[in-house]
Design an enzyme around this catalytic site. Structure first.
Site, short mmCIF file in Angstrom:
data_model
loop_
_atom_site.label_atom_id
_atom_site.label_comp_id
_atom_site.label_asym_id
_atom_site.label_seq_id
_atom_site.Cartn_x
_atom_site.Cartn_y
_atom_site.Cartn_z
N GLU A 300 33.00 17.31 -27.31
CA GLU A 300 31.55 17.21 -27.56
C GLU A 300 30.78 17.89 -26.44
O GLU A 300 29.75 17.40 -25.98
CB GLU A 300 31.14 15.73 -27.66
CG GLU A 300 32.11 14.89 -28.48
CD GLU A 300 31.73 13.41 -28.61
OE1 GLU A 300 30.95 12.92 -27.78
OE2 GLU A 300 32.21 12.77 -29.55
N CYS A 393 27.10 5.54 -31.95
CA CYS A 393 26.01 5.79 -31.00
C CYS A 393 24.80 6.41 -31.68
O CYS A 393 23.66 6.08 -31.35
CB CYS A 393 26.49 6.68 -29.87
SG CYS A 393 27.28 8.20 -30.41
#
Lengths: 622, 622
Positions: A300, A393
């Site tokens: 990421e 998240c």
């Protein structure tokens, strides 16, 4: 370098009426927050705070669960401020008690490391998310206090922060550590601002300053290095020496946000310079045209300048775009420069809003700029937003992000009110009432009136994307260009009779990408005002990869079925390519070409009408 | 469905003189094989067979090390056959003794599972590579026997094979297992062919037939499933029911090769049908234009139809292209159909040869079709071939692949000699001498003469890529089109006076890809004859991603500096795009366009003149 000192307007002071952000906030209150709270309940995230989990039981509290609950709870606080609800408030209070009950004697508060691995408390800051969870709980507590005046949660978190300040620092017996996932830095700043207690700002500054010092805490003390390089954690060097925006994208922008806060509040020029350098690198070399960041799903991460592929390899996590908004917002407060509001606006209206469905209960984790049938090989959820994730998240971040976005509309200086986002809204504060009308960001005309009880300078942001802005005060042109992105109207008592007309022409722009972004060579993106457009197979049933958009051409504005009323679409003529044999893998016969109309819709709204293929960067020819 | 029954010519019977393959084979003998042998020595792979490794010592024998040594040793056998060398032969004999000394009482032979994890013998066929290593050792032993008449290694491996036949099977007390990485199937067929012992063919057939049966051996007996789906191992269903080419690309084509062998030798029609189906799916839906296969580096797998991106996501492992050649070769033997030789040739001259440097000592594991500065983010070795890898399957595979490629030039039937690859060479066998002259695959003219002592049908492959072939026998046109890719000249005693002139026009072809291969939309690939071309920044210093190749245009043939004499390059006119500001990430100003010459070189030869960026699929416009 002079520091600016702008404050946010309170959420309660802003009544938003625009057709883009206001409905999203309303949906967040009505759907996103309640459904995320329910998800937290059914997955055991709420019950985790009861500390009753034992080996062998289901729903083992995960190391980041506390942060999910905290983000939802932060959203609930905003929700209660904007839309009082006695039942929800009672639930909020009970939940705060549940969290408070999990606090240990010494102030520690973490469900996983209290019941699952108590022996590992503070042993692996690098990957274990303890300080990250603490930060989110602090933000939630601050929101409850600032929005609702509730002190209970704030006191619990102050106790936790005080305990953390004992554990970490440069004193004897203290750990010289800092978090692997940043968040606590900006949270401590909020705690300082809510309480006035300077020690929380000092602790934030400690975490910022200690980061990446030698010997490296993660590698030399903890002997951790899970991603092979400390730049994944922005811990390869002291933060003032960071040259490029690197590593895990969300961690990076959360850190930079904390750095910008600390820089502003401590008037730390070298720290602000580092922030400016990182912001420049991030937004002029490593940002998708939508404001998305993080071009590799491996870790990421932010990778390198001009590595910005559109499809399966990319990431552009929703949380990272939100984090870019956080960073830009803080840079705007620290400098007052409109360039930061430009990026805030770009990321907000495109890369952030693309992450959530219009219905408010479906989410993209990865915000691709191109999706075709092959994208699913790498991400089964590429074509459809999902209701929840194992690591959730992004959905929980929307709970708090969306209502709080109200605060980006205005900034307040000494005797100055600044309109950052000229959305239809009313700001009511102790100086008076400031009214904005118009259809921004979809329409070009903005009308501003104000009625104040004292002399106020009214400043209007002139968006950086606008080439030929016009501003009329009671019919008389106001001299432009703006200074650092804002035009300021001389301090005066506004009577409510003056009319400011801001005209922000929004022709359709065809953007090219740097040729080093090799996947965009030969392609254009369509942008109008701050809105980036995309072609979806819903409107373009012949496909998108096989469409060529000749440029220049006279694009026109239209609407697309199934999108909210007033949503503009861009129409024009494309050339559709077809193969003589649609099955053949390789062939030398010429392609058939047919002129067809095409329709592009705002990128943020794609995949709200069923699964589809989509592309932002479309092939072109002149 | 009639089975064909073609045999390979012996390597010793073919004297190759062409300018593409022959020099590569020579370099393999002179450089690749000796240097790989040395690498096996210095890394401890040879010493592993001494079985002296103990916990705590360096060079712990890895589970696939035996296969590396076996592949190099197989190459040494070919090398000794083609180029006798007393010192190398003595080393070969010593190495065979070293391997023989590692054989256990019961016939088992595996260094890792003898000294490192003896308790795990045969416990995890799914991922532990024991049968894979056994297969490569068998192939090496067969090569030594067939090439050099040496029986020692063959006997060792027959003993191992007999032991394996005791362990595995459907009888009482036997394991009904099969390998997670296929290879032993085709190796057992070679062992059968070398020894005439039917039991080895039966064991090969058992491994083929048992694969994917219920209950699944990997999931139900071993409780393994490391990649989440049994199709990674081609074990999700019985092999006759496989519909699509799936899973790990090398494993897939090794299995299919073994299936084709078993089908041919047991006249098993349903098995051959499965092979035909898989070959069609693989080569007409899932193959790069270069003959590379495996479009995802996640698991090195075949993914889905038309998922064939060019850059960082792709794989196209060198071993997979070699495996495609193995599969095509076996399908050619089983059917006699030229379509299989077409794919064999395509993969050989492009996707295989791209994997090895002209110098013979550097290798690509991944054969990208496009490399830019960003590719290195995902693979540090993307821009330069490497001398060796931790998992060094590709370098060692070249050791045996290249010399054995001689056998693809001709096939032998009953009274029939078939020229599959019209490369300049002489075949000398008991029927006579067959001579081919010309510059194939770079030049269009092929001249064939033969002198035989008995009546022989001479068949010539007419490549599928050739649109207007011509064949003259002593000046008289021979009727075309060919039957199943071959034209057969009536059986006769050839006097050496007849001249066959085969003219294979090779215009430059511009290929399009299926529009579902979205990254190739708006792009063309240049191909001439069986050779795929690529643009490299060495010849195109302005870049490749920013070049547009207008099409159609009159391409011309030229040469590129630094490539072997006689290598054709394609020249033409391109349009080079440049941005007004080369740093700007996004901009709306028009691009500057300049006509420039471009040069494309054979894809297989890229990155032989230093690191560079490269693309096979180039942007186009008409």
């Amino acid at each position: 370098m002079p520091f600016a000192s702008y404050q946010d307007a309170s959420l309660r002071q802003v009544e938003l009426r625009d057709t883009v952000l206001a409905p999203r906030i309303r949906t967040a209150l009505e759907t996103t927050i309640p459904s995320a709270l329910e998800k937290c309940r059914v997955t055991g995230r709420l019950a985790a705070f009861d500390l009753t989990w034992k080996e062998g039981m289901p729903n083992c509290p995960h190391i980041f669960w506390d942060s999910d609950v905290a983000k939802v709870l932060e959203g609930v606080a905003y929700s209660l401020a904007l839309q009082p609800n006695a039942a929800l408030e009672a639930e909020y209070d009970r939940l705060v008690e549940r969290i408070a009950s999990a606090q240990q004697e010494d102030g520690y508060l973490n469900t996983h490391f209290t019941v699952v691995e108590p022996e590992k408390r503070w042993t692996n800051l690098c990957t274990n998310h303890e300080l990250y969870c603490a930060g989110h709980l602090m933000e939630a507590a601050v929101a409850g206090y600032e929005m609702l005046g509730k002190r209970r949660f704030l006191e619990v978190m102050c106790r936790y922060a005080d305990y953390i300040a004992q554990v970490f620092g440069r004193g004897e017996g203290q750990k010289r550590g800092y978090p692997g996932h940043e968040e606590i830095e900006l949270a401590l700043v909020r705690l300082f601002q809510a309480t006035g207690e300077r020690r929380y700002l000092d602790l934030a500054r400690y975490f910022v300053d200690e980061r990446g010092q030698s010997p490296n805490y993660f590698t030399e003390v903890e002997h951790q290095n899970p991603f092979g390089s400390m730049d994944y954690f922005q811990a390869d060097r002291p933060v003032r020496e960071l040259q490029e925006a690197k590593g895990h994208a969300v961690r990076a922008v959360y850190l930079y946000s904390g750095m910008a806060d600390v820089a502003r509040l401590t008037q730390d020029e070298s720290l602000l310079q580092a922030c400016q350098r990182l912001f420049q690198n991030l937004t002029t070399r490593r940002m998708y045209v939508t404001g998305g960041i993080g071009s590799s799903f491996h870790g990421e991460v932010l990778t390198r300048d001009y590595d910005l592929t559109n499809g399966s390899l990319m990431y552009a996590e929703s949380c990272a775009a939100m984090g870019l908004v956080f960073f830009a917002h803080r840079m705007l407060k620290a400098t007052g420069e409109g360039q930061y509001a430009d990026i805030l606006e770009l990321a907000l209206f495109n890369g952030v809003l693309s992450g959530i469905s219009l219905s408010g209960d479906r989410f993209f984790y990865t915000n691709y700029l191109e999706v075709d049938d092959n994208t699913q090989v790498y991400n089964a959820g590429a074509k459809e937003r999902q209701p929840w994730f194992e690591c959730s998240c992004c959905p929980t971040n929307f709970c708090r992000f969306l209502p709080r976005a109200l605060q980006y509309v205005w900034s307040l200086g000494a005797n100055e009110v600044r309109l950052n986002l000229p959305l239809a809204n009313t700001l009511r504060n102790e100086w008076g009432e400031f009214q904005v009308e118009g259809g921004y960001p979809y329409q070009e005309e903005v009308r501003i009136t104000a009625k104040t009880s004292r002399p106020v300078t009214l400043s209007l942001r002139i968006p950086g994307w606008c080439r030929h802005p016009q501003l009329l005060l009671d019919g008389t042109p106001v001299a432009l260009p703006p200074v650092q992105g804002y035009v300021s109207l001389e301090e005066r008592i506004w009577t409510g009779k003056e009319t400011l007309l801001l005209h922000l022409p929004m022709p359709v722009e065809t953007l090219h990408a740097n040729l080093k972004v090799t996947s965009n060579a030969g392609r254009i993106a369509l942008k109008r005002g701050p809105i980036v457009f995309a072609c979806e197979t819903i409107d373009n049933p012949l496909g998108v990869a096989n469409l060529i958009l000749p440029s220049p051409q006279n694009f026109s504005l239209t609407t697309a079925p199934g999108l909210p009323q007033g949503t503009p679409a861009i129409a024009g003529t494309a050339i559709a390519e077809a193969a003589p044999d649609p099955q053949a893998l390789y062939f030398s016969q010429p392609l058939q070409r047919t002129p067809v109309p095409f329709t592009a819709i705002p990128y943020a709204l794609w995949q709200n009408r069923g699964p589809a293929n989509m592309a932002v960067w479309m092939r072109t020819r002149d």
